[in-house]
Design an enzyme around this catalytic site. Structure first.
Site, PDB file in Angstrom:
ATOM      1  CD  GLN A  10      16.255 -21.611  42.195  1.00  0.00           C
ATOM      2  OE1 GLN A  10      17.173 -22.363  42.496  1.00  0.00           O
ATOM      3  NE2 GLN A  10      16.055 -21.208  40.962  1.00  0.00           N
ATOM      4  CB  SER A  90      13.945 -26.505  47.420  1.00  0.00           C
ATOM      5  OG  SER A  90      14.874 -26.631  46.387  1.00  0.00           O
ATOM      6  NE  ARG A 115      21.597 -25.779  47.104  1.00  0.00           N
ATOM      7  CZ  ARG A 115      20.337 -25.722  46.707  1.00  0.00           C
ATOM      8  NH1 ARG A 115      19.858 -24.590  46.195  1.00  0.00           N
ATOM      9  NH2 ARG A 115      19.537 -26.775  46.794  1.00  0.00           N
ATOM     10  CG  HIS A 203      15.321 -31.099  44.775  1.00  0.00           C
ATOM     11  ND1 HIS A 203      16.202 -31.019  45.837  1.00  0.00           N
ATOM     12  CD2 HIS A 203      14.738 -29.885  44.676  1.00  0.00           C
ATOM     13  CE1 HIS A 203      16.137 -29.800  46.354  1.00  0.00           C
ATOM     14  NE2 HIS A 203      15.268 -29.092  45.669  1.00  0.00           N
TER      15      HIS A 203
END
Length: 310
Positions: A10, A90, A115, A203
């Site tokens: 992203q 990621s 997700r 994260h």
């Protein structure tokens, strides 16, 4: 020639992404149609005409970037450029999982769409009484030293999110944690402390709700054993089994991205060429900061792929 593909996450999205690949390849057009059918959304309209706000929405961004990443890989394969090793940063890890045969096309697109929805929901549920949670990049400090100092300081609501390069660490946290982190990092001598334009503290343990919901969502999805070298954000090491990949896909949501460890492991495999497959050039910049001897080629457009072939 030993080649590694790295897939971005992203922040790399932009309006019009993948349009030239779509126009140049029937395989890519078929891929867009599959993603549209599986996710019940017009992916052409999303990628080619989506506004900045639409493409920043986590559920839409995760689908758009993954589609572009995989479309670029499909186009590369059609012109004879294939990978021996794959990794993704990621979100980009899901394109890597697909390229390595762990996930199939039918599964991966609704998986990343959901997700994104689960991560957006978890972000919305975090207490915002003192401001919105987020992320910040710290530049100019040794990441390992900074991570150690942060562990000792134990600043509430502040976590290490990404070990991006030998010169850059990314933090996640509550609004208060990110603010305290700025003062802490400046006192240690950081050159820059840059709040990132993201919709949540990714994260980090603050995303535990999303990890739990995602684990339930993927329970019945088949993760096959990888058919080539595939590296994990969570460990920085090679993923050997599909069951391991499934477990790590959940942990990745709340764990630091060990990108520098992955880069070192990739380099240790004796690669001759590394290619950033997807939109933007973020990973190319991170690779240059890590190792300037081997160039990281871009492969997000037809033109950039042609440049690799020359």
């Amino acid at each position: 020639m030993k080649t590694c593909f790295v897939f971005p996450g992203q922040g790399s999205q932009y309006q019009g992404m993948g349009k030239d690949l779509y126009e140049a390849s029937k395989e890519v057009r078929d891929l867009f149609q599959l993603a549209s059918d599986r996710c019940h959304i017009d992916t052409k309209a999303l990628l080619f005409e989506g506004t900045d706000e639409e493409l920043k929405a986590t559920d839409k961004a995760q689908l758009a970037i993954t589609l572009h990443n995989i479309a670029a890989a499909v186009y590369l394969r059609s012109v004879g450029i294939e990978a021996d090793i794959v990794a993704g940063h990621s979100l980009g890890e899901f394109a890597a999982l697909t390229y390595a045969g762990v996930l199939d096309y039918e599964a991966v697109f609704p998986l990343v769409q959901n997700r994104g929805l689960l991560m957006a929901k978890a972000s919305e549920n975090i207490d915002k009484s003192n401001g919105a949670p987020g992320m910040a990049a710290v530049i100019g400090l040794d990441p390992d030293v900074l991570a150690s100092e942060l562990l000792t300081a134990n600043i509430e609501g502040l976590y290490v999110a990404n070990f991006n390069s030998p010169k850059q660490l990314v933090l996640s946290g509550t609004a208060e944690g990110i603010t305290k982190g700025q003062s802490f990092c400046k006192d240690l001598g950081a050159r820059r402390y840059l709040p990132l334009k993201v919709s949540g503290p990714f994260h980090s343990p603050l995303m535990s709700e999303a990890a739990s919901d995602f684990e339930a969502y993927i329970k019945d999805i088949n993760f096959k054993d990888p058919n080539l070298s595939l590296y994990s954000n969570v460990t920085g090491a090679k993923i050997e089994k599909g069951s391991e990949a499934k477990d790590l896909a959940v942990k990745q949501i709340v764990s630091s991205v060990q990108w520098v460890k992955e880069e070192q492991a990739i380099l240790n495999e004796g690669i001759n060429r590394i290619v950033e497959v997807g939109p933007g050039s973020v990973l190319s910049g991170l690779w240059k900061a890590f190792n300037s001897d081997i160039k990281c080629h871009l492969a997000g457009t037809v033109e950039s792929v042609m440049n690799i072939q020359e």
